[in-house]
Each structure stands twice: as structure tokens, then as C-alpha cells.
Design an enzyme around this catalytic site. Structure first.
Site, PDB file in Angstrom:
ATOM      1  N   GLY A  54       0.845  -1.192   0.000  1.00 54.87           N
ATOM      2  CA  GLY A  54       0.000   0.000   0.000  1.00 54.87           C
ATOM      3  C   GLY A  54       0.872   1.229   0.000  1.00 54.87           C
ATOM      4  N   CYS A  81       5.426  -6.045   1.603  1.00 48.32           N
ATOM      5  CA  CYS A  81       5.766  -4.621   1.546  1.00 48.32           C
ATOM      6  C   CYS A  81       5.105  -3.875   2.710  1.00 48.32           C
ATOM      7  CB  CYS A  81       5.402  -4.050   0.171  1.00 48.32           C
ATOM      8  SG  CYS A  81       6.165  -2.452  -0.146  1.00 48.32           S
ATOM      9  N   TYR A  82       4.109  -3.031   2.440  1.00 54.51           N
ATOM     10  CA  TYR A  82       3.445  -2.328   3.549  1.00 54.51           C
ATOM     11  C   TYR A  82       2.934  -3.331   4.579  1.00 54.51           C
ATOM     12  CZ  TYR A  82       0.167   0.604   6.132  1.00 54.51           C
ATOM     13  OH  TYR A  82      -0.485   1.267   7.138  1.00 54.51           O
ATOM     14  N   HIS A 168       7.976  -7.765  -3.814  1.00 54.14           N
ATOM     15  CA  HIS A 168       6.639  -8.146  -4.279  1.00 54.14           C
ATOM     16  C   HIS A 168       6.686  -9.478  -5.027  1.00 54.14           C
ATOM     17  CE1 HIS A 168       4.404  -4.477  -3.285  1.00 54.14           C
ATOM     18  NE2 HIS A 168       5.564  -3.883  -3.442  1.00 54.14           N
ATOM     19  N   GLU A 170       4.350 -11.193  -6.039  1.00 55.70           N
ATOM     20  CA  GLU A 170       3.209 -11.361  -6.942  1.00 55.70           C
ATOM     21  C   GLU A 170       3.461 -10.810  -8.349  1.00 55.70           C
ATOM     22  OE1 GLU A 170       3.560  -9.323  -4.469  1.00 55.70           O
ATOM     23  OE2 GLU A 170       2.415  -7.466  -4.667  1.00 55.70           O
ATOM     24  N   SER A 222     -25.885 -10.171 -23.336  1.00 60.68           N
ATOM     25  CA  SER A 222     -25.377  -9.245 -24.349  1.00 60.68           C
ATOM     26  C   SER A 222     -24.747 -10.010 -25.502  1.00 60.68           C
ATOM     27  CB  SER A 222     -24.320  -8.339 -23.717  1.00 60.68           C
ATOM     28  OG  SER A 222     -23.152  -9.097 -23.472  1.00 60.68           O
ATOM     29  N   VAL A 225     -18.841 -12.656 -23.450  1.00 66.21           N
ATOM     30  CA  VAL A 225     -18.402 -13.826 -22.688  1.00 66.21           C
ATOM     31  C   VAL A 225     -19.043 -13.855 -21.295  1.00 66.21           C
ATOM     32  CG1 VAL A 225     -16.385 -14.970 -21.671  1.00 66.21           C
ATOM     33  CG2 VAL A 225     -16.202 -13.872 -23.902  1.00 66.21           C
ATOM     34  N   ASP A 226     -18.998 -12.720 -20.585  1.00 68.85           N
ATOM     35  CA  ASP A 226     -19.431 -12.734 -19.185  1.00 68.85           C
ATOM     36  C   ASP A 226     -20.913 -13.068 -19.039  1.00 68.85           C
ATOM     37  OD1 ASP A 226     -16.844 -11.966 -18.790  1.00 68.85           O
ATOM     38  OD2 ASP A 226     -17.304  -9.861 -18.420  1.00 68.85           O
ATOM     39  N   LYS A 367     -11.286 -12.604 -15.350  1.00 63.33           N
ATOM     40  CA  LYS A 367     -11.740 -12.875 -16.721  1.00 63.33           C
ATOM     41  C   LYS A 367     -11.316 -14.271 -17.216  1.00 63.33           C
ATOM     42  CE  LYS A 367     -13.632 -11.192 -20.511  1.00 63.33           C
ATOM     43  NZ  LYS A 367     -14.886 -10.430 -20.540  1.00 63.33           N
TER      44      LYS A 367
END
Ligand code: XMP
Length: 511
Positions: A54, A81-82, A168, A170, A222, A225-226, A367
Site C-alpha cells: 500500500g 511490503c506495507y 513483491h 506477486e 449481451s 463472454v461474461d 476474466k
């Protein structure tokens, strides 16, 4: 849901990435705001807790702090980190402003390659971005890594299973970041058996429970995909108590509307209402050339048509939509796994239609996970792996005013482009590709005749996130085939040009 990691978000730009990395190790994860109360966290029964990075300084008066009870939950905690600095600060260590800000890839030496750092190289390149750092570990902790300017680049308290990393893990710039995440999950005792098929079963059970024995659901399909995956999932849960309204504005790509109708009539036989509204859209768009006005008119017409169809259906109990996790996190509404939450403003539509509750079965998925779920449910591969397509569809790929003839030119040329890119085996390398009917007409010659016809532009880009993009280097032979086919097969096109502009300064779409 068996295993779960809770990630507390302190506003770091990589928090979503942490959630993704954990899920990539086949462990389910959820992001909660740092201020989540300890009872909520406990009730989630996490196997471990990760505190994100953060922008704040833990030394500031108003520094964001989580409930210190997380260290007493009896499950491993990893501060990043934070999150590491906060852990040090709250548990009696010392955090100081670093003599030198560390930013970018930094060489970190791993001093104890067991536990959190098991299997790591003696030193590796890791992503750092910090101004403050832990100068002294809290009692019970020991430093397990350092860099040139950062004496405690990682720390561990083996007895209470509390850990911290200043870098980090990630981000992909950290060479062995995945190992750190996997090691932490091992320390949490996670088996890593989270799969989409299992998730689908849980999600189906949740929908059944939420909707009840007789509840009915309305979904705005619509064709993307979603909403298609949401429809398939809800269909599996409640069958034809799901009604889908598909508003066909007439600006879909070639064969797309037919595919949507086919899938939701044959494979997932929902109650499907297809509103063919292209006449209304063309009438309202007549003579409109300004891109923003086009978009607004299309948005408003869409709602108008959907509403009219929904009102004809009479009262249904729930409104469903395919909201996905990034939307939820970005709007600050990540409040746990609940499949239903009370009113949420989607263009005002549910409220206007009298719905007070929403079903959002994809609200915890990214996604690519939505795509994996779609495949697990048996949706067609090409529907699932479709490239992004703007809501206003082909209407914003015809520059200037719209006519059915112009839309047809862009639809046919787009189909040729898609066919040729696919047969050249380039469809997974190029992230988005389409044609644009430019507003330009030019002189040509066909047979012995002079022509004065339209110019089609080919737009193809490679991109990681659609925020920036490069123009795709389609081999010239393929470009030649595409161009020849378009001028030969699509009436009123006598010229094809290639768009070789990056984003920025151009956008991907032309309007
Ligand atoms: P631009 O043109 O802004 O496009 O560079 C970035 C990405 O967003 C897509 N796009 C849209 N998607 N509704 C959508 O759902 C829209 O109105 C819309 N406009 C652009 C575009 O296709 C590209 O992938």
C-alpha cells in the site's frame, strides 16, 4: 469451499495480482478491505491471511491498520511490503525511512532458504518499491533475506507462522515470486485442489439456495463472454426458471447473434427473448456522426428495448448480471463470496424494473477464470475465447453516419479478416483485430470502369491490458490475401489500408 486465503487490501496497486497468483496455485482467494472486522475474517475460515502492499507509511498518524487479531487467528500470515512493515510495527519491531528508496528490480540475498524461502536460489532479482523499511524485527522474528540497502528484505516467526517480505512476489518481475507464494500456501497446509469444475458445483448450489425452489431470474444477455457464462451457470442451477433477454441491435459480427440464439436455445435451453431492434437503432442513429452521440444513443436504446421486453414478461424475482471480480474490487465492493447482494446500480435498470436483489454469480472470478468456467460448463470454445468487442458493436467501426449497407460492409470485411487470421494460425498471437469502414471514398478502377468507393482499414493489435497496444506485425503475405479477398468479395470497397499506429496516441477502436 474448502481452502481459502484472505487478502487484506491496503490500497496497493498489485493486490489483485496477489489474488490471481494464489488462485494460479489452485487455492481460492478473496480480497477484503484492510478494515474488515476480525469476525468477518474469522467467519471466512481462511487457511492463511496475506496483507497487501500500500502507498501509506505505517508511521503516519492515519496509517491504515488491520485488526491486530489477524495475528491471533492461529493461521499463517504473510505481509507483503506495507503489510510486512505493518506487521513489524504492530508486533513491536521498528520501521524507519530507508536511507535510499528502493525501486525496480533489486538483487535480494536469501539468508535462510527454508520455510517461506524454501527452494529459492541464494540470490535473485525481485521487485521492490518502498521508501520505508523494517530496521528491526519484532521479538520472535528473524531476518531471512537482505538486499544491499535493505537489512530485512524478508522476516519470519516460525513459531507463530507469521512472515513478511519487503519485495513483491506477486509481480512477474520477481524471478522466484511464485515460489514464495507457493511456499506460503504450503505453510498454510493448502492442498491446492481448487478447480473450475468444483467451483461450478459450489456456485450452482449457491444459486439454488439463493433463488429457492420456485424463484425466477431475469438476465440481460449481451452475447459477450461474461453474460453468456453467467446464463449457462444459472441455467445449470435453475433451468428454465431463467429468462434471458437478448437485445439484438443489429451491430453484431457475422454469425454472432445466430450463435447466441443457438446456444441458448439448444445447449442451454433458457426461456430466451430475442428482441430484434435494429430498426429502432437505425432510426435513432440516422444522420448521427459524432462518436460519443452514437454511443449514448445506442446505450439509451438498449435500455429502452430491454425495459420494454422485461415489462412484457411480468414480475420475475431476481435480476442477474455477469459482473466480474475486477469490477467488484475496483468499485470497492468486495465484501465476500455472497452470490447475492442487495441493490446495485447498473445503469439504474434493476431499480427501474423493481428488482431489489441481484444475482452476480461471477463476481468472485477474474476474466480468464470466467472463460475456464465457461469451458467447464460446456459453452463453445469460440464463444468463450472471443476477442473483446465493444458494447455498441460494429456501429462504432463505421466512421460517420450509419446505414445497413455500411454496417454490412464492415461485417463482411471483418469476417474475412477473422477467417484469414485464423487460418494463418495468428489468432492467439494477435489480441484484437477488426476492420473499420473509414469515412474516405476514393477513386479506383475495376475492369475498365472508374469506381468511387469505400476504404477499409485493417486494425490489429497486440496488448497485455488494452490500456496500451502495439500494432500487430501481420506478415505481408497474409495482409495481401486479406486485402485481395476484401476488394473482391465485399461490394463497394476498392481500397484497403493498414493501421500502423500504437496506443497511445491512437485508441484501439477508431470511434
Ligand atoms: P480503446 O478504443 O479505448 O479500446 O483503445 C480499448 C478496449 O476496449 C474495448 N472497447 C469497449 N468495450 N464497451 C466495451 O465493452 C465499449 O463501449 C468499448 N469501447 C471500446 C475495445 O474494443 C478495446 O478492446
Amino acid at each position: 469451499m474448502a481452502e481459502k486465503i484472505i487478502i487484506l487490501d491496503f490500497g496497493g496497486q498489485y493486490t489483485q495480482l496477489i489474488a490471481r497468483r494464489v488462485r494460479e496455485c489452485h487455492v481460492y482467494s478473496e480480497v477484503l478491505p484492510y478494515s474488515a472486522d476480525i469476525e468477518t475474517i474469522r467467519a471466512a475460515k481462511p487457511a492463511g491471511v496475506i496483507l497487501s502492499g500500500g502507498p501509506a507509511s505505517v508511521l503516519a498518524e492515519d496509517a491504515p491498520r488491520c485488526d491486530a487479531g489477524v495475528y491471533g487467528l492461529g493461521v499463517p500470515v504473510l505481509g507483503i511490503c506495507y503489510g510486512m512493515q505493518l506487521t513489524a510495527h504492530l508486533l513491536g519491531g521498528r520501521v524507519e525511512r530507508a536511507a535510499q528508496r528502493e525501486y525496480g528490480r533489486v538483487r535480494v540475498t536469501m539468508d535462510d532458504r527454508t520455510g517461506l524461502l524454501a527452494g529459492m536460489s541464494p540470490a535473485s532479482s525481485n521487485w521492490m518499491s518502498h521508501t520505508y523499511q523494517v530496521a528491526q524485527c519484532p521479538p520472535g522474528f528473524r531476518p531471512i533475506a537482505h538486499s544491499e540497502t535493505c537489512p530485512v528484505a524478508a522476516m519470519a516467526n516460525d513459531a507463530s507462522h507469521i512472515y513478511g517480505v519487503q519485495f513483491h512476489p506477486e509481480v512477474t518481475h520477481s524471478d522466484e515470486g511464485r515460489t514464495v507464494i507457493q511456499n506460503f500456501l504450503n505453510l498454510c497446509g493448502c492442498a491446492g485442489d481448487w478447480t473450475m469444475a468444483a467451483y461450478a458445483q459450489t456456485a450452482i448450489a449457491n444459486i439454488r439456495e439463493a433463488v429457492g425452489e420456485a424463484g425466477t431470474v431475469l438476465l440481460a444477455l449481451s452475447g459477450g463472454v461474461d453474460s453468456s457464462v453467467a446464463a449457462a451457470l444459472i441455467y445449470r442451477a435453475i433451468g428454465d426458471r431463467l429468462t434471458c433477454v437478448y437485445v439484438d441491435h443489429g451491430f453484431m459480427r457475422k454469425g454472432e447473434s445466430e450463435q447466441v440464439v443457438d446456444v441458448f436455445t439448444n445447449t442451454f435451453p433458457v426461456r430466451l427473448v430475442r428482441a430484434d431492434a435494429s430498426e429502432l437503432f437505425y432510426a435513432d442513429l440516422a444522420g448521427v456522426t459524432d462518436p460519443e452521440r452514437k454511443r449514448k444513443i445506442i446505450g439509451a436504446d438498449f435500455i429502452k428495448v430491454f425495459k420494454a421486453e422485461a415489462l412484457k414478461l411480468g414480475k420475475l424475482d431476481y435480476f442477474a448480471q455477469g459482473t466480474i471480480y475486477p469490477d467488484v474490487i475496483e468499485s470497492g465492493q468486495a465484501t465476500g463470496a455472497a452470490v447475492i447482494k442487495s441493490h446495485h446500480n447498473v445503469g439504474g435498470l434493476p431499480k427501474e424494473l423493481g428488482f431489489t436483489e441481484l444475482i452476480e454469480p461471477l463476481r468472485m472470478l477474474f476474466k480468464d477464470e470466467v472463460r475456464a468456467l465457461g469451458e467447464a460448463l460446456g459453452l463453445p470454445h469460440d464463444l468463450i475465447w472471443r476477442q473483446p468487442f465493444p458494447g455498441p458493436g460494429l456501429a462504432i467501426r463505421v466512421i460517420g453516419d450509419l446505414t445497413p449497407e455500411k454496417v454490412n460492409i464492415v461485417r463482411e470485411s471483418d469476417a474475412i479478416l477473422r477467417e484469414e487470421i485464423k487460418s494463418a494460425g495468428l489468432d492467439s498471437e494477435i489480441h484484437q483485430y477488426f476492420t473499420v469502414l473509414t469515412g474516405v471514398r476514393s477513386v479506383g478502377v475495376m475492369g475498365d470502369e472508374r469506381t468511387y468507393d469505400y476504404t477499409i482499414a485493417l486494425r490489429a493489435v497486440t496488448t497485455d491490458d488494452f490500456m496500451t497496444a502495439d500494432w500487430a506485425r501481420i506478415p505481408y503475405d497474409v495482409v495481401r490475401t486479406i486485402s485481395a479477398r476484401i476488394v473482391n468479395e465485399v461490394p463497394h470497397v476498392n481500397r484497403v489500408v493498414l493501421d500502423v499506429t500504437t496506443k497511445p496516441p491512437a485508441s484501439i477502436e477508431w470511434e
